[in-house]
Write a protein that holds these residues in place. Structure first.
Motif, mmCIF file in Angstrom:
data_model
loop_
_atom_site.group_PDB
_atom_site.id
_atom_site.type_symbol
_atom_site.label_atom_id
_atom_site.label_comp_id
_atom_site.label_asym_id
_atom_site.label_seq_id
_atom_site.Cartn_x
_atom_site.Cartn_y
_atom_site.Cartn_z
ATOM 1 N N SER A 155 47.991 5.027 129.283
ATOM 2 C CA SER A 155 48.197 3.591 129.077
ATOM 3 C C SER A 155 49.701 3.342 129.061
ATOM 4 O O SER A 155 50.407 3.793 128.179
ATOM 5 C CB SER A 155 47.582 3.126 127.753
ATOM 6 O OG SER A 155 48.130 3.832 126.671
ATOM 7 N N SER A 156 50.180 2.637 130.078
ATOM 8 C CA SER A 156 51.621 2.370 130.229
ATOM 9 C C SER A 156 52.430 3.656 130.289
ATOM 10 O O SER A 156 53.584 3.692 129.891
ATOM 11 C CB SER A 156 52.125 1.501 129.062
ATOM 12 O OG SER A 156 51.382 0.310 128.999
ATOM 13 N N THR A 193 48.142 5.842 137.969
ATOM 14 C CA THR A 193 47.940 4.848 136.908
ATOM 15 C C THR A 193 48.370 3.448 137.358
ATOM 16 O O THR A 193 47.801 2.465 136.914
ATOM 17 C CB THR A 193 48.727 5.239 135.646
ATOM 18 O OG1 THR A 193 50.130 5.282 135.951
ATOM 19 C CG2 THR A 193 48.285 6.598 135.136
ATOM 20 N N LYS A 235 45.955 0.389 137.028
ATOM 21 C CA LYS A 235 46.334 -0.741 136.184
ATOM 22 C C LYS A 235 46.280 -2.044 136.970
ATOM 23 O O LYS A 235 45.838 -3.086 136.450
ATOM 24 C CB LYS A 235 47.754 -0.512 135.638
ATOM 25 C CG LYS A 235 48.210 -1.600 134.675
ATOM 26 C CD LYS A 235 49.592 -1.283 134.135
ATOM 27 C CE LYS A 235 50.041 -2.378 133.164
ATOM 28 N NZ LYS A 235 51.409 -2.094 132.631
ATOM 29 N N GLU A 250 42.775 -3.155 137.023
ATOM 30 C CA GLU A 250 42.120 -3.151 135.712
ATOM 31 C C GLU A 250 41.135 -1.987 135.578
ATOM 32 O O GLU A 250 40.065 -2.125 134.970
ATOM 33 C CB GLU A 250 41.407 -4.479 135.460
ATOM 34 C CG GLU A 250 42.329 -5.686 135.480
ATOM 35 C CD GLU A 250 41.585 -6.983 135.244
ATOM 36 O OE1 GLU A 250 40.863 -7.066 134.224
ATOM 37 O OE2 GLU A 250 41.698 -7.890 136.078
ATOM 38 N N LYS A 286 40.361 1.630 134.086
ATOM 39 C CA LYS A 286 40.764 2.516 132.999
ATOM 40 C C LYS A 286 40.707 3.956 133.478
ATOM 41 O O LYS A 286 39.690 4.413 133.995
ATOM 42 C CB LYS A 286 39.835 2.331 131.797
ATOM 43 C CG LYS A 286 40.220 3.186 130.600
ATOM 44 C CD LYS A 286 39.251 2.953 129.439
ATOM 45 C CE LYS A 286 39.626 3.812 128.237
ATOM 46 N NZ LYS A 286 38.667 3.629 127.111
#
Length: 522
Positions: free
Chosen positions: A79-80, A109, A113, A116, A118
């Protein structure tokens, strides 16, 4: 089968990769993102290190990797660009692989991202690829499973235990599809145009393989799915027969799909009469002719026989049905499939495999045949059929010449030949221990400490401590405890014979069946 999940929950695509590889390790993920993943999906990437640190390991878990790890599973959340928390350091190799995955997979990623999607990455060490794949599929709303080309030997076992689509990589941008056996949803409204990732509808794949337009001069990237037939070829009229080398080339698509290579044996897969088959290339002439002479004369419903053979030039090939549900060892090692193997099912398996041995030892018209390698790894399943004894590469005729003044009783007086028969009896007893304990011989957790499965089980059998032997995954099911005790008595009879005389497989089978006269006799 895959559990029923909330239909409104995110759907998932599981990508399983051989974690030991470096070159081309992301081909499966790249293909999945192009052809399977839809907007708002969850992509679960699993890097499998099941054979790390053990030479020639065969589906064993947990493994002793020298770092005190037993079936660990690490999860890396993306995540980020940052991971959430730092898991406890499980060892230098795991840490190195963890950093490698973080580095190599980080660029994906951004694409995820943007759509959307995951992305979850997990490293599974000391866990069978089938076990971890089925576990993840069972716990998520899985639409696709994509397997690395190095894991294709597991594809049929996974396919017959899930209801989602399965894809197996053959090379970069090339995959073989096994379509879902569940009713397919209607995607008739999906556009055939390549949509930009930013404007892709929520229910459309980022690059739908069924709607992908093949450019002029470009080869299609997907093969026609091969559906397993329900009736094995070995039972059909006209088989076994001799094949020409050209026929085998066509059946195996030019020997392009090799399943495994071990020593002088190479195994390929192919399709014959819309039925999956395997082709064994045996480099050792003596072994080839020995197997051919035995299997061409043997017919029993619990023996995996040949479909045909080919002798052309230096080529020595044996063709047989593909064991679609894989071998019994793998079923025992996978919690999901092991739980489905109830005590009654295991007891029936013991009787059927014992019946195949009785046929080999006592009913073959040309004399007894000794298999010499009876174990759970050599007992396979074709879908919808009984367990079958396979792998006759070490099998031998147990022929003997009787003196003219000796009346034939059907038994050979040569003690050495009786000892060879007893090898199968002993191995059958160890197989019964595998059935009772759920543990696999050769993969026993304490073998590196010098304790074999037999060493562990024999004292418990002798003291009649059967409950301590029983598979804990089925231990709370006492309604079939009688059959477990029958198998335990037979196992002890096979593994420790104090009677001073040879024991036949028929006598052992009587004990397995619960014949009171046989039980009292021994």
């Amino acid at each position: 089968m895959v559990s029923q999940t909330d239909p409104n929950a995110r759907e998932s695509v599981i990508v399983v990769m051989d974690g030991k590889r470096n070159k081309g390790m992301v081909d499966a993920l790249d293909w999945a993102l192009k052809h399977c993943v839809r907007r708002k999906d969850t992509v679960i990437v699993i890097g499998v290190l099941s054979e790390m640190g053990k030479k020639n390991a065969t589906h064993c878990f947990p493994l002793n990797m020298g770092i005190n790890i037993s079936g660990i599973l690490e999860k890396l959340e993306f995540s980020s660009g940052n991971t959430e928390g730092k898991p406890k350091d499980p060892g230098e190799e795991i840490e190195r692989k963890r950093e490698q995955y973080r580095s190599i997979l980080q660029p994906f990623t951004r694409k995820c991202k943007r759509n959307e999607v995951k992305l979850e990455v997990k490293i599974a060490a000391g866990i069978c690829p089938v076990e971890i794949t089925l576990r993840e599929a069972h716990n998520s709303n899985t639409r696709w499973i994509v397997l690395d080309s190095h894991l294709k030997k597991y594809k049929m076992c996974i396919y017959w235990n899930v209801e989602c689509n399965v894809a197996v990589m053959k090379g970069k941008d090339v995959a073989t599809l096994l379509p879902s056996r569940a009713p397919k949803p209607d995607y008739s409204s999906v556009s055939t145009e390549r949509a930009d990732a930013e404007t892709c509808p929520d229910n459309q794949p980022l690059n739908d393989p069924e709607n992908r337009v093949v450019e002029e001069g470009e080869s299609p990237i997907l093969e026609t799915p091969r559906g397993p037939a329900w009736y094995p070829l070995q039972y059909r009229a006209g088989y076994p027969r001799e094949f020409s080398f050209g026929e085998i080339e066509e059946i195996t698509n030019g020997f392009s799909d090799i399943i495994c290579e071990e020593g002088n044996l190479r195994i390929f897969e192919g399709v014959l009469e819309n039925t999956p088959i395997i082709v064994k290339s045996v480099q050792n002439d003596e072994r080839f002719w020995s197997m051919l002479s035995i299997l061409s004369r043997v017919r029993h419903r619990n023996i995996m026989n040949i479909v045909g053979y080919c002798c052309s030039g230096t080529n020595r090939l044996l063709i047989s049905d593909y064991p679609c549900l894989y071998n019994f060892a793998m079923k025992l090692q996978c919690d999901i499939s092991a739980i489905k193997l109830t005590w009654r099912a295991r007891w029936y398996t013991a009787i059927e495999i014992g019946g195949s041995l009785r046929y080999l030892h006592e009913e073959c018209p040309d004399g007894p045949i000794v298999h010499r390698s009876v174990c759970s790894s050599n007992i396979v399943y074709s879908h919808g059929y009984s367990p079958m004894l396979s792998n006759f590469i070490t099998a031998k005729w147990n022929k003997c010449e009787l003196p003219s003044d000796v009346n034939s009783t059907g038994k050979c007086p040569n003690l050495e030949e009786e000892k060879r028969i007893y090898v199968d009896i002993h191995d059958y007893g160890l197989f019964l221990v595998e059935l009772i304990s759920g543990k696999v011989s050769g993969c026993f957790p304490h073998e590196n400490e010098g304790q074999s499965l037999k060493d562990w089980a024999l004292p418990l059998l002798q003291s009649e401590s059967v409950t301590q032997l029983m598979d804990l995954r089925l231990a709370d099911k006492d309604d079939d405890s009688k059959v477990v005790h029958c198998m335990a008595r037979a196992a002890l009879l096979c593994l420790k014979n104090d009677s001073g005389r040879s024991i036949s497989i028929s006598e052992v089978l009587a004990v397995v069946r619960g014949d009171q006269r046989a039980i009292l006799q021994f």
